[in-house]
Design a protein around this motif. Structure first.
Motif, PDB file in Angstrom:
ATOM      1  N   VAL A   1       1.536  -3.345 -14.519  1.00 48.01           N
ATOM      2  CA  VAL A   1       0.872  -2.748 -13.219  1.00 48.01           C
ATOM      3  C   VAL A   1       1.862  -2.335 -11.946  1.00 48.01           C
ATOM      4  O   VAL A   1       2.722  -2.826 -12.055  1.00 48.01           O
ATOM      5  CB  VAL A   1      -0.363  -3.474 -12.722  1.00 48.01           C
ATOM      6  N   THR A   2       1.340  -1.300 -11.239  1.00 46.79           N
ATOM      7  CA  THR A   2       1.860  -1.026  -9.952  1.00 46.79           C
ATOM      8  C   THR A   2       1.269  -0.987  -8.823  1.00 46.79           C
ATOM      9  O   THR A   2      -0.042  -0.695  -8.858  1.00 46.79           O
ATOM     10  CB  THR A   2       2.845   0.223 -10.189  1.00 46.79           C
ATOM     11  N   ALA A   3       1.704  -1.642  -7.689  1.00 41.14           N
ATOM     12  CA  ALA A   3       0.943  -1.475  -6.363  1.00 41.14           C
ATOM     13  C   ALA A   3       1.106   0.008  -5.695  1.00 41.14           C
ATOM     14  O   ALA A   3       2.379   0.227  -5.493  1.00 41.14           O
ATOM     15  CB  ALA A   3       1.363  -2.660  -5.540  1.00 41.14           C
ATOM     16  N   VAL A   4      -0.098   0.542  -5.337  1.00 39.95           N
ATOM     17  CA  VAL A   4       0.117   1.873  -4.885  1.00 39.95           C
ATOM     18  C   VAL A   4      -0.235   1.938  -3.386  1.00 39.95           C
ATOM     19  O   VAL A   4      -0.107   2.929  -2.748  1.00 39.95           O
ATOM     20  CB  VAL A   4      -0.738   2.705  -5.549  1.00 39.95           C
ATOM     21  N   ALA A   5      -0.763   0.597  -2.789  1.00 43.59           N
ATOM     22  CA  ALA A   5      -1.393   0.837  -1.426  1.00 43.59           C
ATOM     23  C   ALA A   5      -1.500  -0.525  -1.018  1.00 43.59           C
ATOM     24  O   ALA A   5      -1.800  -1.498  -1.603  1.00 43.59           O
ATOM     25  CB  ALA A   5      -2.716   1.717  -1.354  1.00 43.59           C
ATOM     26  N   PRO A   6      -1.370  -0.893   0.277  1.00 37.89           N
ATOM     27  CA  PRO A   6      -1.582  -2.115   0.759  1.00 37.89           C
ATOM     28  C   PRO A   6      -3.003  -2.784   0.961  1.00 37.89           C
ATOM     29  O   PRO A   6      -3.741  -1.686   1.072  1.00 37.89           O
ATOM     30  CB  PRO A   6      -0.852  -2.017   2.190  1.00 37.89           C
ATOM     31  N   GLY A   7      -3.362  -3.978   0.907  1.00 35.17           N
ATOM     32  CA  GLY A   7      -4.503  -4.538   0.910  1.00 35.17           C
ATOM     33  C   GLY A   7      -4.891  -5.594  -0.189  1.00 35.17           C
ATOM     34  O   GLY A   7      -4.283  -5.576  -0.859  1.00 35.17           O
TER      35      GLY A   7
END
Length: 220
Positions: free
Chosen positions: A124-130
């Motif tokens: 998986v990859t992170a695409v936005a903070p939160g």
């Protein structure tokens, strides 16, 4: 030879006329699971790191059935802050929604053997903070709840952590002195869990004592 063939044919005709021809065998219907819905599997969810925006991590899901099940379905859902780089092999994947929230789902159904773990691994990859909660369900085909596993992390632009960020809202209100009437007429229900720092896996907390109190500022 001709007499033998004719005799065999007449014998078969006689058996059919008498209703004695064997019927084709049918498989016995599958027995329904004996486990309660929601308790048929153990589900383990792990990330090898907490990825910041633009970084990747390896997601590993382990599903173990508590009895033989012919139709075991595993569903992995990523929140909108994460995307699949490489979905787990053997699982179909597509975007979906839960309420108004988009999720990125991978799912598949196969036979499960009692006590034999089935492992799924993807990137998986992170695409936005939160906040990011990875939710995994294992179901046996019956209506009702499925067995569930979670991994929770907070994604940042530069760095991420498993769990929630530290609470910086200042000191919390202190619980007031208890009175006998609270225990008589008030019931608080819920589930307390903790997030393992190593991989974000969510675990239950057995035997914990919880105190609940009213923190309104305009009255007791």
């Amino acid at each position: 030879m001709l007499r033998r063939l004719m005799a065999a044919a007449l014998a078969a005709t006689g058996l059919a006329a008498a209703g004695l021809v064997a019927a084709p065998a049918h498989a016995a219907p599958a027995k329904p699971p004996s486990c309660d819905p929601g308790y048929c599997f153990t589900v383990d969810v792990k990330l090898d790191r907490a990825p910041a925006v633009g970084q990747t991590a390896t997601l590993t899901v382990g599903v173990t059935a508590k009895e033989d099940l012919p139709n075991a379905t595993t569903i992995i859902e990523l929140p909108e802050t994460l995307r699949w780089v490489r979905p787990p092999a053997g699982l179909a994947h597509a975007p979906a929604t839960i309420g108004r929230s988009p999720v990125y789902r991978a799912s598949g159904t196969e036979r499960a053997r009692r006590g034999t773990p089935v492992r799924y691994q993807g990137i998986v990859t992170a695409v936005a903070p939160g906040p990011a909660s990875i939710r995994v369900q294992a179901r046996d085909g019956r209506p009702g709840p499925g067995s569930e596993g979670l991994a929770y992390l907070t994604i940042g632009e530069k760095s991420s952590i498993f769990g929630m960020p530290p609470d910086d809202r200042g000191p919390r209100a202190q619980a007031p002195a208890t009175s006998g009437t609270w225990e008589d007429d008030t019931c608080v229900q819920g589930r307390v869990k903790h997030i393992r720092a190593e991989d974000g896996a969510v675990r239950g907390v057995p035997g914990i004592r919880v105190t609940a109190f009213d923190a309104d500022g305009d009255g007791p």
